[in-house]
Design a protein around this motif. Structure first.
Motif, PDB file in Angstrom:
ATOM      1  N   SER A 163      -1.892   0.468  -4.894  1.00 44.07           N
ATOM      2  CA  SER A 163      -1.179   1.414  -5.741  1.00 44.07           C
ATOM      3  C   SER A 163      -0.423   0.674  -6.829  1.00 44.07           C
ATOM      4  CB  SER A 163      -0.193   2.213  -4.886  1.00 44.07           C
ATOM      5  OG  SER A 163       0.651   2.978  -5.701  1.00 44.07           O
ATOM      6  N   PRO A 164      -0.247   1.307  -8.006  1.00 41.94           N
ATOM      7  CA  PRO A 164       0.574   0.666  -9.043  1.00 41.94           C
ATOM      8  C   PRO A 164       2.024   0.492  -8.608  1.00 41.94           C
ATOM      9  CG  PRO A 164      -0.600   2.574  -9.916  1.00 41.94           C
ATOM     10  CD  PRO A 164      -0.878   2.528  -8.463  1.00 41.94           C
ATOM     11  N   GLU A 165       2.477   1.310  -7.683  1.00 39.93           N
ATOM     12  CA  GLU A 165       3.860   1.175  -7.222  1.00 39.93           C
ATOM     13  C   GLU A 165       3.905   0.442  -5.875  1.00 39.93           C
ATOM     14  OE1 GLU A 165       4.144   5.670  -5.373  1.00 39.93           O
ATOM     15  OE2 GLU A 165       5.551   5.025  -6.903  1.00 39.93           O
ATOM     16  N   TRP A 166       3.087  -0.581  -5.742  1.00 34.70           N
ATOM     17  CA  TRP A 166       2.955  -1.292  -4.472  1.00 34.70           C
ATOM     18  C   TRP A 166       4.245  -1.939  -3.990  1.00 34.70           C
ATOM     19  CZ3 TRP A 166       3.835  -6.437  -4.034  1.00 34.70           C
ATOM     20  CH2 TRP A 166       3.798  -7.188  -5.191  1.00 34.70           C
ATOM     21  N   PRO A 167       5.155  -2.418  -4.865  1.00 33.32           N
ATOM     22  CA  PRO A 167       6.384  -3.006  -4.298  1.00 33.32           C
ATOM     23  C   PRO A 167       7.213  -1.990  -3.503  1.00 33.32           C
ATOM     24  CG  PRO A 167       6.108  -3.692  -6.569  1.00 33.32           C
ATOM     25  CD  PRO A 167       5.091  -2.620  -6.315  1.00 33.32           C
ATOM     26  N   ARG A 168       7.307  -0.767  -4.006  1.00 30.67           N
ATOM     27  CA  ARG A 168       8.049   0.260  -3.270  1.00 30.67           C
ATOM     28  C   ARG A 168       7.370   0.578  -1.949  1.00 30.67           C
ATOM     29  NH1 ARG A 168       8.580   4.541  -8.140  1.00 30.67           N
ATOM     30  NH2 ARG A 168       9.774   3.246  -9.529  1.00 30.67           N
ATOM     31  N   ARG A 169       6.061   0.738  -2.018  1.00 33.52           N
ATOM     32  CA  ARG A 169       5.321   1.078  -0.801  1.00 33.52           C
ATOM     33  C   ARG A 169       5.350  -0.060   0.210  1.00 33.52           C
ATOM     34  NH1 ARG A 169       0.098   4.693  -2.370  1.00 33.52           N
ATOM     35  NH2 ARG A 169       1.217   6.290  -3.514  1.00 33.52           N
ATOM     36  N   LEU A 170       5.292  -1.290  -0.274  1.00 30.37           N
ATOM     37  CA  LEU A 170       5.348  -2.432   0.633  1.00 30.37           C
ATOM     38  C   LEU A 170       6.707  -2.493   1.324  1.00 30.37           C
ATOM     39  CD1 LEU A 170       3.901  -4.913   1.728  1.00 30.37           C
ATOM     40  CD2 LEU A 170       4.842  -6.211  -0.190  1.00 30.37           C
ATOM     41  N   LEU A 171       7.768  -2.281   0.556  1.00 32.36           N
ATOM     42  CA  LEU A 171       9.109  -2.273   1.158  1.00 32.36           C
ATOM     43  C   LEU A 171       9.230  -1.148   2.176  1.00 32.36           C
ATOM     44  CD1 LEU A 171      11.999  -3.390   1.213  1.00 32.36           C
ATOM     45  CD2 LEU A 171      12.567  -1.680  -0.501  1.00 32.36           C
ATOM     46  N   ALA A 172       8.743   0.036   1.833  1.00 29.81           N
ATOM     47  CA  ALA A 172       8.817   1.172   2.760  1.00 29.81           C
ATOM     48  C   ALA A 172       8.007   0.912   4.023  1.00 29.81           C
ATOM     49  CB  ALA A 172       8.316   2.442   2.067  1.00 29.81           C
ATOM     50  N   SER A 173       6.841   0.296   3.881  1.00 31.55           N
ATOM     51  CA  SER A 173       6.035   0.024   5.074  1.00 31.55           C
ATOM     52  C   SER A 173       6.677  -1.041   5.946  1.00 31.55           C
ATOM     53  CB  SER A 173       4.615  -0.362   4.683  1.00 31.55           C
ATOM     54  OG  SER A 173       4.621  -1.544   3.923  1.00 31.55           O
ATOM     55  N   VAL A 174       7.344  -2.011   5.330  1.00 32.48           N
ATOM     56  CA  VAL A 174       8.063  -3.028   6.121  1.00 32.48           C
ATOM     57  C   VAL A 174       9.221  -2.379   6.870  1.00 32.48           C
ATOM     58  CG1 VAL A 174       9.525  -5.075   5.937  1.00 32.48           C
ATOM     59  CG2 VAL A 174       7.359  -4.982   4.705  1.00 32.48           C
ATOM     60  N   VAL A 175       9.976  -1.524   6.191  1.00 35.14           N
ATOM     61  CA  VAL A 175      11.088  -0.827   6.853  1.00 35.14           C
ATOM     62  C   VAL A 175      10.554   0.047   7.989  1.00 35.14           C
ATOM     63  CG1 VAL A 175      12.877   0.932   6.541  1.00 35.14           C
ATOM     64  CG2 VAL A 175      12.631  -0.904   4.866  1.00 35.14           C
ATOM     65  N   GLY A 176       9.492   0.784   7.736  1.00 37.57           N
ATOM     66  CA  GLY A 176       8.909   1.621   8.787  1.00 37.57           C
ATOM     67  C   GLY A 176       8.425   0.793   9.961  1.00 37.57           C
TER      68      GLY A 176
END
Length: 98
Positions: A56-69
């Motif tokens: 995704s173009p917004e991969w940093p947000r998604r990566l952070l969210a997946s790490v938190v999850g």
């Protein structure tokens, strides 16, 4: 191609695989295959999540969210809580970043 044909083709592809999976319970598998099958859910989850996060173009947000999850699931052992934690982290980062 009509919808009915698509439904029949989908059934023809998925039903034998599900039937086979349900009937494997009667077969005694060697320990190697039992250990191998224990990794299938992890592999499927990774195959579903990794392309959505990193592609995704917004991969940093998604990566952070997946790490938190992932951390929430690891610490609590509760998948639903981990999903909610990941969503909360994603929306928090999105709101803060604008």
């Amino acid at each position: 191609m009509s919808i009915a044909v698509v439904i029949v083709l989908m059934w023809a592809v998925t039903y034998p695989m599900r039937w086979l999976g349900l009937n494997l319970g009667r077969v005694k598998l060697p320990p190697f295959w039992l250990a191998f099958l224990n990794f299938v859910p992890v592999s499927v989850i990774a195959a579903l999540i990794v392309p959505e996060v990193l592609g995704s173009p917004e991969w940093p947000r998604r990566l952070l969210a997946s790490v938190v999850g992932g951390l929430v699931v690891w610490r609590s052992g509760n998948l639903a809580l981990g999903i909610l934690g990941g969503f909360a982290a994603y929306w928090a980062v999105r709101a803060l970043a604008g």
